[in-house]
Design an enzyme around this catalytic site. Structure first.
Site, short mmCIF file in Angstrom:
data_model
loop_
_atom_site.label_atom_id
_atom_site.label_comp_id
_atom_site.label_asym_id
_atom_site.label_seq_id
_atom_site.Cartn_x
_atom_site.Cartn_y
_atom_site.Cartn_z
N TYR A 98 0.68 -0.77 -0.14
CA TYR A 98 -0.46 -0.12 0.17
C TYR A 98 0.98 1.64 -0.20
O TYR A 98 1.25 2.23 0.89
CB TYR A 98 -0.90 0.24 1.47
CG TYR A 98 -2.02 1.33 0.79
CD1 TYR A 98 -2.92 -0.09 0.00
CD2 TYR A 98 -2.49 1.67 0.72
CE1 TYR A 98 -4.72 0.46 -0.55
CE2 TYR A 98 -4.18 2.31 0.68
CZ TYR A 98 -4.83 2.40 -0.27
OH TYR A 98 -5.92 2.39 -0.20
N LEU A 99 2.22 1.17 -1.10
CA LEU A 99 2.91 2.26 -0.92
C LEU A 99 2.47 4.15 -0.70
O LEU A 99 1.40 3.89 -2.17
CB LEU A 99 3.82 2.16 -2.08
CG LEU A 99 4.06 0.23 -2.24
CD1 LEU A 99 4.72 0.30 -3.27
CD2 LEU A 99 4.92 0.09 -0.64
N HIS A 138 6.99 5.54 0.55
CA HIS A 138 7.69 4.91 0.24
C HIS A 138 9.48 5.00 -0.85
O HIS A 138 10.48 3.94 -0.98
CB HIS A 138 6.93 3.25 -0.30
CG HIS A 138 6.57 2.52 0.78
ND1 HIS A 138 5.17 3.25 0.79
CD2 HIS A 138 6.76 1.95 2.29
CE1 HIS A 138 4.89 2.23 2.38
NE2 HIS A 138 5.32 1.56 2.83
N GLY A 186 11.89 4.56 6.71
CA GLY A 186 11.48 6.25 7.51
C GLY A 186 11.73 6.16 8.65
O GLY A 186 11.40 4.99 9.43
N LYS A 210 9.42 7.79 10.31
CA LYS A 210 8.93 8.27 10.92
C LYS A 210 8.41 6.88 11.66
O LYS A 210 7.09 7.11 13.17
CB LYS A 210 7.15 7.57 10.06
CG LYS A 210 5.97 7.56 10.73
CD LYS A 210 4.92 7.57 9.35
CE LYS A 210 3.82 7.62 10.94
NZ LYS A 210 2.74 6.00 10.20
N GLN A 260 10.77 1.74 15.38
CA GLN A 260 11.46 0.27 14.69
C GLN A 260 13.05 0.40 13.27
O GLN A 260 13.85 -0.56 13.56
CB GLN A 260 10.33 0.16 12.90
CG GLN A 260 10.89 -0.58 12.33
CD GLN A 260 10.15 -0.51 11.46
OE1 GLN A 260 9.34 -1.15 11.12
NE2 GLN A 260 10.00 -0.75 9.89
N MET A 294 3.15 10.65 5.71
CA MET A 294 2.51 9.65 4.80
C MET A 294 2.01 8.32 5.27
O MET A 294 3.57 7.95 5.99
CB MET A 294 3.85 10.14 3.74
CG MET A 294 3.42 10.64 2.86
SD MET A 294 1.88 10.99 1.76
CE MET A 294 2.26 12.87 0.56
N ARG A 299 -1.69 3.61 7.04
CA ARG A 299 -3.09 3.66 7.37
C ARG A 299 -3.59 5.02 6.47
O ARG A 299 -4.78 5.22 7.49
CB ARG A 299 -2.71 4.02 9.34
CG ARG A 299 -2.00 2.28 9.25
CD ARG A 299 -1.54 2.63 10.66
NE ARG A 299 -0.78 1.44 10.93
CZ ARG A 299 -1.29 0.37 11.78
NH1 ARG A 299 -2.38 0.33 12.45
NH2 ARG A 299 -0.97 -0.62 11.92
O1 PAF Z 1 7.28 -0.70 8.41
C1 PAF Z 1 7.00 -1.66 7.98
O2 PAF Z 1 6.22 -1.33 6.75
C2 PAF Z 1 6.99 -3.14 8.49
O3 PAF Z 1 6.98 -3.05 10.04
C3 PAF Z 1 8.81 -4.03 8.01
C4 PAF Z 1 9.49 -3.02 8.25
C5 PAF Z 1 8.80 -3.66 6.23
C6 PAF Z 1 8.68 -5.55 8.53
O4 PAF Z 1 7.09 -5.91 7.89
#
Ligand code: PAF
Length: 305
Positions: free
Chosen positions: A32-33, A37, A153, A155, A159, A190, A193
């Site tokens: 769902y870019l 991305h 990213g 955002k 992570q 962006m 969701r």
């Molecule tokens: O950030 C994301 O889209 C996801 O957490 C990732 C890094 C692709 C891992 O599934």
């Protein structure tokens, strides 16, 4: 652009590129870019000979099953976007090829990876198991891709910190490249969701960015008590009935430490619910002030020591 479904084939084609002395850029996604991305893919193309992306909605990182079911998907559109952006390879594995599944088709994973400090705060505390799932899929993907630069990213700040720690502690030959959050012109970050928000909610959601921006401006005017920044944001967001603030906090840039004063670069982290959509965002003082020098001229350095 070559579309690859089987993990062993993906590993083979990327390895064959490296054997031809091609540097590899990798952009893992859940599809769902959006422009965020695309910015990662563009940066990877600038910095590497070939760029591979992956699209995989990773079930193990969803702690609420409804969230997994409702996660927006549009593979055809994603593939067009990646192709137009110049990606060379895209990996689109099935769930069964990445995880073992039982007779009910549920994922069985016996190997778990846990990053304790990341798990206990902010997103980790609010989404039990989420980062274990992210760590597991990222390790699997990095093992398939091998030596590369991987683009993420900011955002998803927490992570990014998780992946940096994973790579460092497990000696994974991947250079993690952190990329600025891409925002709409009204400041909204962006996110895939956002597709689940209606127009009214989309305009309400901009308060997250506006309130963080405003709070960081307090640093410029000399107020650097973290509590004051948090109060300012909370009071702005609480004016909007439809938004439920889950947390707002301020960390020292590049860490998850929560200082009492903004004595150097800091980052505000925020999570809120709008309807049944959970939004996260963050903003660093350096993004607002530009650089350390600007922080100093804003009087921040004077408070050090
Ligand atoms: O950030 C994301 O889209 C996801 O957490 C990732 C890094 C692709 C891992 O599934």
């Amino acid at each position: 652009m070559q579309i690859v479904e089987a993990p062993d084939e993906f590993q083979r084609v990327i390895e064959s590129m490296r054997l031809k002395d091609k540097s590899v850029g990798f952009v893992p996604t859940m599809g769902y870019l959006h422009d965020g991305h695309m910015a990662l893919v563009k940066r990877s193309r600038q910095e590497n000979d070939i760029t591979a992306a992956s699209i995989f909605v990773n079930p193990t990182q969803f702690n609420v099953s409804g969230d997994l079911t409702n996660y927006p998907r549009d593979l055809g559109r994603d593939l067009d976007l990646l192709e137009n952006c110049g990606a060379d390879f895209v990996f689109v594995p099935s769930v069964e090829s990445i995880y073992e599944t039982d007779t009910q088709n549920s994922v069985v994973h016996r190997v778990n990876i846990s990053v304790s400090n990341i798990n206990s705060v902010f997103e980790g505390a609010h989404r039990p198991g989420h980062f274990d799932g992210v760590a597991l899929i990222i390790l699997k993907l990095f093992n398939l891709v091998g030596r590369c630069r991987a683009y993420f990213g900011l955002k998803d700040y927490q992570q990014v910190l998780l992946i940096i720690q994973l790579v460092k502690e497990l000696f994974i030959p991947v250079e993690v490249v952190r990329c600025q959050t891409v925002r709409q012109s009204d400041g909204l970050a962006m996110s895939s969701r956002n597709a689940r928000l209606n127009d009214h909610q989309l305009s309400l959601a901009t308060v997250l960015y506006r309130s963080m921006f405003d709070a960081l401006r307090l640093i410029e005017s000399g107020t650097v008590r973290i509590d004051a920044l948090k109060e300012r944001i909370t009071s702005q967001i609480s004016k909007i009935e439809e938004i439920n603030l889950e947390y707002v906090d301020v960390v020292t840039e590049g860490t998850l430490e929560t200082p009492e004063f903004a004595e150097g670069p800091v980052r505000i982290l925020i999570a809120a619910k709008l309807g049944d959509v959970r939004l996260i965002d963050n903003l660093g003082s350096e993004e607002i002030f530009g650089n350390e020098k600007a922080m100093q001229s804003a009087g921040v350095a004077g408070l050090k020591g």
